[in-house]
Design a protein around this motif. Structure first.
Motif, short mmCIF file in Angstrom:
data_model
loop_
_atom_site.label_atom_id
_atom_site.label_comp_id
_atom_site.label_asym_id
_atom_site.label_seq_id
_atom_site.Cartn_x
_atom_site.Cartn_y
_atom_site.Cartn_z
N ILE A 174 2.67 13.53 2.30
CA ILE A 174 3.02 14.23 1.06
C ILE A 174 2.42 15.63 1.15
N LEU A 175 3.17 16.63 0.73
CA LEU A 175 2.61 17.99 0.70
C LEU A 175 2.48 18.48 -0.74
N LEU A 176 1.28 18.95 -1.05
CA LEU A 176 1.00 19.50 -2.38
C LEU A 176 0.55 20.94 -2.22
N SER A 177 0.99 21.82 -3.11
CA SER A 177 0.60 23.22 -3.03
C SER A 177 0.16 23.72 -4.40
N ALA A 178 -0.71 24.73 -4.37
CA ALA A 178 -1.15 25.32 -5.63
C ALA A 178 0.03 26.02 -6.29
N LEU B 37 4.58 19.73 -6.07
CA LEU B 37 4.85 18.66 -5.10
C LEU B 37 5.99 19.16 -4.23
N ARG B 38 5.76 19.24 -2.90
CA ARG B 38 6.74 19.90 -2.03
C ARG B 38 7.61 18.93 -1.25
N GLY B 39 7.20 17.68 -1.18
CA GLY B 39 8.01 16.71 -0.45
C GLY B 39 7.24 15.45 -0.12
N VAL B 40 7.99 14.39 0.17
CA VAL B 40 7.41 13.08 0.51
C VAL B 40 8.19 12.53 1.71
N GLU B 41 7.49 12.02 2.70
CA GLU B 41 8.15 11.39 3.85
C GLU B 41 7.51 10.03 4.09
N GLY C 259 0.78 -1.24 0.00
CA GLY C 259 0.00 0.00 0.00
C GLY C 259 0.81 1.28 0.00
N THR C 260 2.15 1.20 -0.02
CA THR C 260 2.93 2.43 -0.13
C THR C 260 3.81 2.44 -1.38
N SER C 261 3.47 1.61 -2.35
CA SER C 261 4.24 1.57 -3.59
C SER C 261 4.29 2.94 -4.25
N PHE C 262 3.13 3.61 -4.28
CA PHE C 262 3.07 4.89 -4.98
C PHE C 262 3.94 5.95 -4.33
N GLU C 263 3.93 5.99 -3.01
CA GLU C 263 4.73 6.98 -2.30
C GLU C 263 6.22 6.75 -2.55
N CYS C 264 6.62 5.47 -2.64
CA CYS C 264 8.03 5.15 -2.96
C CYS C 264 8.40 5.72 -4.33
N ALA C 265 7.51 5.51 -5.30
CA ALA C 265 7.77 5.99 -6.66
C ALA C 265 7.84 7.51 -6.68
N LEU C 266 6.95 8.13 -5.92
CA LEU C 266 6.89 9.59 -5.91
C LEU C 266 8.14 10.17 -5.23
N GLU C 267 8.58 9.54 -4.16
CA GLU C 267 9.75 10.06 -3.45
C GLU C 267 11.01 9.94 -4.31
N ASP C 268 11.17 8.79 -4.97
CA ASP C 268 12.32 8.58 -5.85
C ASP C 268 12.35 9.70 -6.90
N THR C 269 11.18 9.93 -7.52
CA THR C 269 11.09 10.94 -8.57
C THR C 269 11.39 12.33 -8.00
N PHE C 270 10.83 12.63 -6.84
CA PHE C 270 11.04 13.92 -6.20
C PHE C 270 12.54 14.14 -5.94
N ALA D 243 9.59 13.41 -15.52
CA ALA D 243 9.38 11.99 -15.18
C ALA D 243 7.91 11.64 -15.30
N LEU D 244 7.66 10.48 -15.86
CA LEU D 244 6.30 9.95 -15.91
C LEU D 244 6.14 8.99 -14.73
N VAL D 245 5.25 9.32 -13.81
CA VAL D 245 5.06 8.50 -12.62
C VAL D 245 3.70 7.83 -12.72
N GLY D 246 3.66 6.54 -12.50
CA GLY D 246 2.40 5.82 -12.63
C GLY D 246 2.04 5.03 -11.39
#
Lengths: 398, 348, 85
Positions: B343-347, B218-222, B145-156, B167-170
């Motif tokens: 994860i933090l997202l901002s406008a 995208l401001r960060g992933v922890e 259930g945290t596969s996506f966050e791993c992908a997003l953090e690597d990309t970030f 990067a194309l993240v899926g």
């Protein structure tokens, strides 16, 4: 220079045995671990395999895990290898450090799924093994055995999985996201992928013959191997000596075919070139290449062409240690990272077994192996996976 | 030379899920599934999107991944991203089951090579790379259930290091009836009323530099494994500090409430403590539960930030009306109370 | 032979999931790989399985497939001469 990750511990279990000492001894003596099938319950006994010569029960006992606990062979081998790596790096249970486990696997808990599949369908008797199936579950079983990890993640890119896990581990350390990363991979042999590779008709019935004109396919293997990575500038505080550093790495995509490599090895060329660039090294700096070298018609030609193109000024000794371990698929990059580290430490070139006849397409032949006349400085290790997933890691003396 | 940045941008996102495919219609008129425990994605007519025989060998997960990727590339005008990073909990589970079933029932002979070669998790990422001829970084995370966050953090990390520019993240998971039955039996899916199992195909284009129509920043992933309460608070502090954002500025927190008590109870105890007085948003009541459902949660938050509007139906508190002028959305997810991610997202 | 050719076309369409192809549009002598039907190396492996499953012909060397799968007619002739089922 930007911060780099040093290797302070290694742990391995493969067809060559459990631990770095038996691994080193077998490599030095030119003794292969590839043999007829002994543990896997398969009807395909015509193929030779590189099995870990320990049963699940033997590993469970050695690890003092209650027999009632549901485990998988992938996680048991992972525990064996991580335990050695942590001890080697003298990492204590309560270190106060932020430690990540990054593990590569693809078949994960398939060994139990294929054993209990009909039970799953029929009823409620083996439910514990439904949750041990996934790649993530196998990594977490390893993590939970030690209870020291504050981050746990799994990479699944087929046969380059462990190499990519090491690459991510290095990046996490370089970025200061963790103090320590334990990175590598684990994969047990299953009927599932033995049969899968058989449908692709790329298994050799004899010993595999990497970079040989007579090569007829690969021997599947299994195992687990992990590196302990930490920032070089933080080692003083722990009082540990680094074995070597990861000076460069790159992952690229051949983008050619789901299971085959491009004939001229574009992806392999790119991954090696980019890893050199990241390490700020030239091809002449590399003292030894631990090739992916599966022994298939396609891989060795493609990888060989790429090596030939990149190292046109002089090709360093090249060997495939899959002739010792078999192809440990998702764990291969970890096993070969450990072998590369041992080669650097002891300044020897592992042999490429079973070589007799040069490939007409290549200008080089694989190394016979033995002590290196000059100390090794930089070792390049290749791991390539399905889908053209190509990773190169460079290990350097400090 | 590599230059560092702490902000990266989500330029475009395309999804195929249990909501209307390849659109953001769920913002206005979401599909509702009542008491059904198992819902499959609404597939578009692939014949309209693929050349004859182009997708003949592709299972559902691969068709969906290929189409959403192509559309995310088109929408962002980036034909060849520097990296393709994929998250999938179970990979190509349909092909895996077909191969396994034949192996167990019919024995170790005459098995189909195409089932095997498209059973590996990274079939998705490599298919996308082969299609777009991307020779860059290509990776696949398969961590439940945290596969996506791993992908997003690597990309970030790679975008912020300047190692890559795009990067194309899926996030891709299919769910077969057979596997749904197994996962229901162990309590992950399919029990409670209101909760259901869905399917995910999400492709997002990320970049180090914004475009005019970027969805959000995208401001960060922890990520934390088995954290103590203090470790989780520290992770939140690291995330906010890295983005120089104060908790007071956060408009709402998107969480993974699914309707399944074994999942939801932890949110009930953690959220009031970690995010006191914050409005909670949810997405699994529209998209269903899946290992990579967090991808759709981030996508839903990104669309809200882009449109500067959170529709009333996303609020956990049903008294809440629509909210406008939204600047920062925090995303919090846990999987089986072991893996936690922020994860933090901002406008823009 | 004509009957075998038609049967073979139907089987190939089914096994290779050629959903947009009808048996009558496959010419008996057109190449199966490359320009003709556009099959690839994975299809060749699938055809090897098909030959064994349906006709009891076992091909040990995948390279031989290249000659045998040249066209529907060549394949049918090979099957006719070697079938065990």
């Amino acid at each position: 220079m930007p911060r780099k990750a040093a290797i302070t511990g290694i742990g391995v279990v493969s067809a060559l045995g459990a631990g770095r000492e038996p691994t080193l001894a077998a490599l030095r003596e030119g003794r292969t671990g590839i043999a007829p099938v002994r543990y896997l319950k398969t009807s395909h006994t015509e193929f030779l395999v590189g099995e870990v010569k320990l049963s699940d029960e033997e590993m469970t006992r050695a690890l003092r895990i209650p027999e009632s606990q549901a485990t998988t062979r992938t996680s048991l081998m992972g525990m064996v290898a991580v335990r050695e790596a942590l001890a080697h790096a003298r990492l204590q249970r309560k270190s106060g450090l932020r430690i990540a486990l990054v593990s590569g696997t693809t078949v994960g808990g398939m060994d139990k799924s294929e054993q209990y599949y009909l039970d799953f369908l029929a009823g409620d008797t083996q439910n514990a093994y439904i949750s041990t199936h996934s790649c993530g579950a196998c990594t977490e079983m390893i993590a939970d055995y030690f209870g020291i990890f504050s981050r746990v993640q799994t990479i699944s890119t087929a046969c380059s999985s462990a190499a990519n896990a090491i690459m991510l581990g290095a990046m996490l350390v370089e970025e200061g996201r963790v103090d320590v990363a334990v990175a590598g991979g684990s994969e047990c042999l299953t009927k599932f992928h033995l049969n899968g590779f058989n449908t692709l008709m790329i298994l050799d019935r004899g010993q595999c013959k990497p970079f040989d004109a007579r090569r007829a396919g690969l021997n599947l293997g299994e195992g687990a191997a992990y590196l302990v990575l930490e920032a070089e500038d933080a080692l003083g505080g722990r009082g540990v000596e680094p074995l070597c550093r990861i000076s460069g790495y790159a992952n690229t995509c051949d983008a050619y075919h789901q299971t085959a490599s491009s004939p001229n090895g574009d992806g392999a060329y790119l991954s090696m070139a980019k890893a050199l660039e990241a390490a700020q090294l030239t091809p002449q700096d590399i003292s030894y290449i631990n090739a992916h070298g599966t022994g298939t018609e396609n891989n060795d030609l493609s990888e060989g062409q790429a090596i030939q193109r990149l190292f046109c000024g002089g090709i360093p000794p090249v060997s495939s240690t899959k002739s010792f371990t078999g192809h440990a698929t998702s764990a291969a990059g970890g096993v070969e990272a450990v072998i590369s580290t041992l080669a650097l430490q002891h300044s020897f070139i592992p042999a490429n077994l079973n070589f007799a006849q040069p490939m007409p397409e290549l200008s080089f032949t694989p190394a016979a192996g033995g002590d290196s006349p000059a100390p090794l400085r930089h070792v390049l290790s290749n791991s390539f996976g399905f889908g053209g997933n190509d990773t190169s890691l460079i290990f350097s003396k400090i | 030379m590599m230059s560092r940045t702490n902000d990266v941008y989500i330029l475009a996102a395309k999804q195929i899920s249990v909501q209307p495919p390849l659109s953001d219609e769920w913002m206005e008129a979401p599909l509702r599934y009542g008491e059904q425990p198992y819902v499959r994605a609404v597939d578009p007519d692939y014949k309209q999107h693929f050349a004859p025989n182009e997708a003949r060998r592709l299972g559902k997960i691969l068709k969906r991944a290929l189409l959403t990727s192509r559309q995310a590339m088109t929408a962002s005008g980036i034909a060849k991203p520097d990296a393709v990073v994929t998250a999938t909990g179970l990979g190509c589970i349909d092909n895996t089951e077909l191969f396994l079933d034949a192996l167990v029932r019919e024995g170790e002979a005459l098995l189909k090579p195409s089932y095997f070669m498209q059973s590996t998790h990274n079939s998705v990422s490599s298919l996308i790379a082969i299609d777009a001829r991307c020779h860059g970084y290509n990776s696949t995370y398969a961590h439940n259930g945290t596969s996506f966050e791993c992908a997003l953090e690597d990309t970030f990390m790679q975008l912020s290091r300047g190692q890559i520019q795009t990067a194309l993240v899926g996030a891709h998971d299919e769910m077969t009836p057979g596997y749904f039955a197994l996962l229901s039996r162990i309590g992950y899916l399919g029990h409670a009323p209101g909760g259901f199992s869905g399917e995910v195909a999400l492709s997002m284009m990320l970049a180090a530099k914004p475009q005019e129509r970027s969805l959000c920043r995208l401001r960060g992933v922890e990520m934390e494994y088995h954290p103590t309460g203090e470790a989780l608070r520290q992770a939140l502090r690291r995330l906010l500090q890295g983005a120089q954002c104060r908790m007071e500025e956060v408009d709402a927190v998107m969480v993974g409430l699914s309707g399944q008590p074994s999942n939801d109870d932890a949110y009930a105890s953690i959220c009031p403590e970690l995010f006191p007085h914050k409005q909670l948003l949810r997405y699994k009541h529209l998209f269903g539960e899946s290992y990579t459902a967090p991808g759709l949660g981030v996508y839903a938050a990104a669309v809200c930030l882009h449109r500067q509007r959170i529709p009333a139906h996303l609020f956990v508190d049903c008294e809440s009306g629509e909210q406008r002028g939204v600047r920062h959305i925090l995303f919090y997810n846990h999987f089986e109370e072991k893996n936690h991610s922020l994860i933090l997202l901002s406008a823009c | 032979m004509e009957e075998l050719i038609l049967q073979l076309k139907q089987e190939i369409i089914k096994v290779l999931n050629l959903e947009d192809v009808k048996p009558e549009t496959i010419a008996d002598d057109a190449p199966l790989f490359g320009d003709g039907l556009g099959l690839d190396s994975i299809d060749a492996l699938e055809l090897i399985v098909l030959m064994e499953k349906t006709y009891g012909i076992k091909l040990e060397d995948p390279a031989r497939g290249r000659e045998i799968f040249k066209s529907i007619r060549v394949m049918a002739e090979y099957i006719h001469a070697n079938r065990r089922k």
